[in-house]
Design a protein around this motif. Structure first.
Motif, PDB file in Angstrom:
ATOM      1  N   GLY A  35       0.858  -1.285  -0.015  1.00 40.15           N
ATOM      2  CA  GLY A  35      -0.117   0.225   0.037  1.00 40.15           C
ATOM      3  C   GLY A  35       0.854   1.394   0.084  1.00 40.15           C
ATOM      4  N   LEU A  36       1.890   1.314   0.881  1.00 41.34           N
ATOM      5  CA  LEU A  36       2.922   2.494   0.781  1.00 41.34           C
ATOM      6  C   LEU A  36       3.394   2.755  -0.481  1.00 41.34           C
ATOM      7  CD1 LEU A  36       5.148   4.385   2.109  1.00 41.34           C
ATOM      8  CD2 LEU A  36       6.238   2.391   2.586  1.00 41.34           C
ATOM      9  N   SER A  37       3.842   1.520  -1.223  1.00 36.10           N
ATOM     10  CA  SER A  37       4.499   1.378  -2.698  1.00 36.10           C
ATOM     11  C   SER A  37       3.452   2.238  -3.692  1.00 36.10           C
ATOM     12  CB  SER A  37       4.881   0.167  -3.127  1.00 36.10           C
ATOM     13  OG  SER A  37       5.313   0.260  -4.473  1.00 36.10           O
ATOM     14  N   LEU A  38       2.252   1.820  -3.548  1.00 37.37           N
ATOM     15  CA  LEU A  38       1.174   2.218  -4.334  1.00 37.37           C
ATOM     16  C   LEU A  38       0.878   3.894  -4.214  1.00 37.37           C
ATOM     17  CD1 LEU A  38      -1.031  -0.709  -4.643  1.00 37.37           C
ATOM     18  CD2 LEU A  38       0.434  -0.126  -6.520  1.00 37.37           C
TER      19      LEU A  38
ATOM     20  N   ILE B 173       2.192   7.900  -6.571  1.00 43.53           N
ATOM     21  CA  ILE B 173       1.087   8.918  -7.027  1.00 43.53           C
ATOM     22  C   ILE B 173       1.799  10.171  -7.460  1.00 43.53           C
ATOM     23  CG2 ILE B 173      -0.845   9.986  -6.617  1.00 43.53           C
ATOM     24  CD1 ILE B 173      -2.031   7.746  -5.549  1.00 43.53           C
ATOM     25  N   PRO B 174       2.540  11.049  -6.614  1.00 44.17           N
ATOM     26  CA  PRO B 174       3.454  12.159  -7.118  1.00 44.17           C
ATOM     27  C   PRO B 174       4.268  11.773  -8.083  1.00 44.17           C
ATOM     28  CG  PRO B 174       3.230  11.767  -4.614  1.00 44.17           C
ATOM     29  CD  PRO B 174       2.904  10.548  -5.263  1.00 44.17           C
ATOM     30  N   PRO B 175       4.710  12.908  -8.887  1.00 45.99           N
ATOM     31  CA  PRO B 175       5.593  12.735 -10.052  1.00 45.99           C
ATOM     32  C   PRO B 175       7.002  12.917  -9.529  1.00 45.99           C
ATOM     33  CG  PRO B 175       4.659  15.026  -9.982  1.00 45.99           C
ATOM     34  CD  PRO B 175       4.074  14.167  -8.881  1.00 45.99           C
TER      35      PRO B 175
ATOM     36  N   ILE C  59       3.692  -2.895  -6.612  1.00 46.67           N
ATOM     37  CA  ILE C  59       5.251  -2.638  -7.155  1.00 46.67           C
ATOM     38  C   ILE C  59       5.042  -1.569  -8.326  1.00 46.67           C
ATOM     39  CG2 ILE C  59       6.192  -4.691  -6.063  1.00 46.67           C
ATOM     40  CD1 ILE C  59       6.140  -5.698  -9.008  1.00 46.67           C
ATOM     41  N   GLY C  60       4.147  -0.921  -8.664  1.00 46.88           N
ATOM     42  CA  GLY C  60       4.265  -0.096  -9.668  1.00 46.88           C
ATOM     43  C   GLY C  60       4.587  -0.426 -11.159  1.00 46.88           C
TER      44      GLY C  60
ATOM     45  N   PRO D 107      -0.576   9.092 -12.796  1.00 50.02           N
ATOM     46  CA  PRO D 107      -1.086   8.420 -11.608  1.00 50.02           C
ATOM     47  C   PRO D 107      -1.833   7.067 -11.724  1.00 50.02           C
ATOM     48  CG  PRO D 107      -2.104  10.360 -11.882  1.00 50.02           C
ATOM     49  CD  PRO D 107      -1.339  10.422 -12.905  1.00 50.02           C
ATOM     50  N   ALA D 108      -1.376   6.204 -12.446  1.00 46.48           N
ATOM     51  CA  ALA D 108      -2.072   4.970 -12.811  1.00 46.48           C
ATOM     52  C   ALA D 108      -2.160   4.292 -11.518  1.00 46.48           C
ATOM     53  CB  ALA D 108      -1.450   4.214 -14.166  1.00 46.48           C
TER      54      ALA D 108
END
Length: 256
Positions: A48-51, A55-57, A156-157, A188-189
């Motif tokens: 959850g932290l990873s996702l 979100i920020p660029p 994991i993005g 921010p997918a």
């Protein structure tokens, strides 16, 4: 929240951002591993932290380094990859919150080993022939969907799957594949997947999130600066080593 927690969050972001900038992968894979290692986070919370942190660029500075080095990307390619990523991300996140943490850990290990195997089996001849040709929309959609599923399911993005899919499977030049992976992180997918984790209450304190995000921004820039000075073949070796090290650590974590 203690100073040690904040320092752990900053260190987690710095290390994850550096590997992201150097290898062109989204910081998610490193964030999950380092959140478990440095913050002692449980698997669902680390994911959850990873996702949320993606979100920020935070990759903007790193992308600029690749752009200055001559790497370019067509908007149409990003659209196909992004559509596949969004679809796969929702599917992966819905599945992840229905399985145990131990299952996620072993799934992470298997995923990393499969990516490493693809990189090791990569044909340099095929890559040289296809490097100048942009893949078709269907192939890009498939790579994006695979990356999205890995993102939602493992938190994991999807950057590792994107780089490996573009370079090892579709034969794209290494630096270009890495830049495209970083560009995708600007979109921010991960929001749909992150929202699902948020609803299940598996997130750390906001102060930790902020520290991680700051570390990501700084680390990505530093890693991308170094990447422009490293040959593509060496970057591929570093990527395989990075993946195998993560797989080794997560294996140890899963068997405890």
């Amino acid at each position: 929240m203690t100073v040690l927690d904040l320092m752990g969050g900053l260190a987690t972001g710095l290390v994850s951002g550096f590997t992201s900038g150097l290898l062109g992968v989204s910081p998610g894979g490193g964030l999950v591993v380092f959140a478990v290692l440095l913050l002692g986070a449980e698997q669902h919370m680390a994911q959850g932290l990873s996702l949320i942190a993606q979100i920020p660029p935070t990759s903007a500075a790193g992308i600029r380094r690749y752009w200055d080095g001559g790497s370019r990307v067509a908007v149409s390619m990003l659209v196909w990859l992004g559509l596949g990523f969004l679809l796969g991300g929702v599917i992966g996140a819905l599945i992840a919150n229905r399985v145990a943490a131990a299952v996620l850990q072993w799934a992470y290990v298997i995923y990393l080993l499969l990516l490493a195997a693809l990189m090791l089996c990569r044909s340099s001849v095929r890559q040289a022939e296809a490097a100048a040709v942009d893949p078709r929309g269907g192939a890009l959609l498939a790579v994006g969907c695979a990356a999205g599923v890995s993102s939602g399911f493992l938190g994991i993005g999807g950057g590792l799957a994107t780089v490996v899919g573009l370079s090892a499977v579709l034969g794209m030049a290494q630096h270009r594949a890495q830049m495209i992976s970083l560009v995708l992180t600007l979109v921010p997918a991960t929001i749909p997947s992150a929202w699902i984790y948020w609803q299940h209450g598996v997130l750390p304190a906001w102060s930790t999130l902020v520290a991680v995000i700051i570390g990501l921004a700084v680390g990505t820039d530093l890693g991308a600066r170094l990447a422009s000075r490293v040959a593509p073949a060496r970057l591929r070796v570093l990527l395989v080593c990075f993946v195998l090290l993560m797989a080794f650590y997560m294996t140890l974590k899963a068997i405890r």
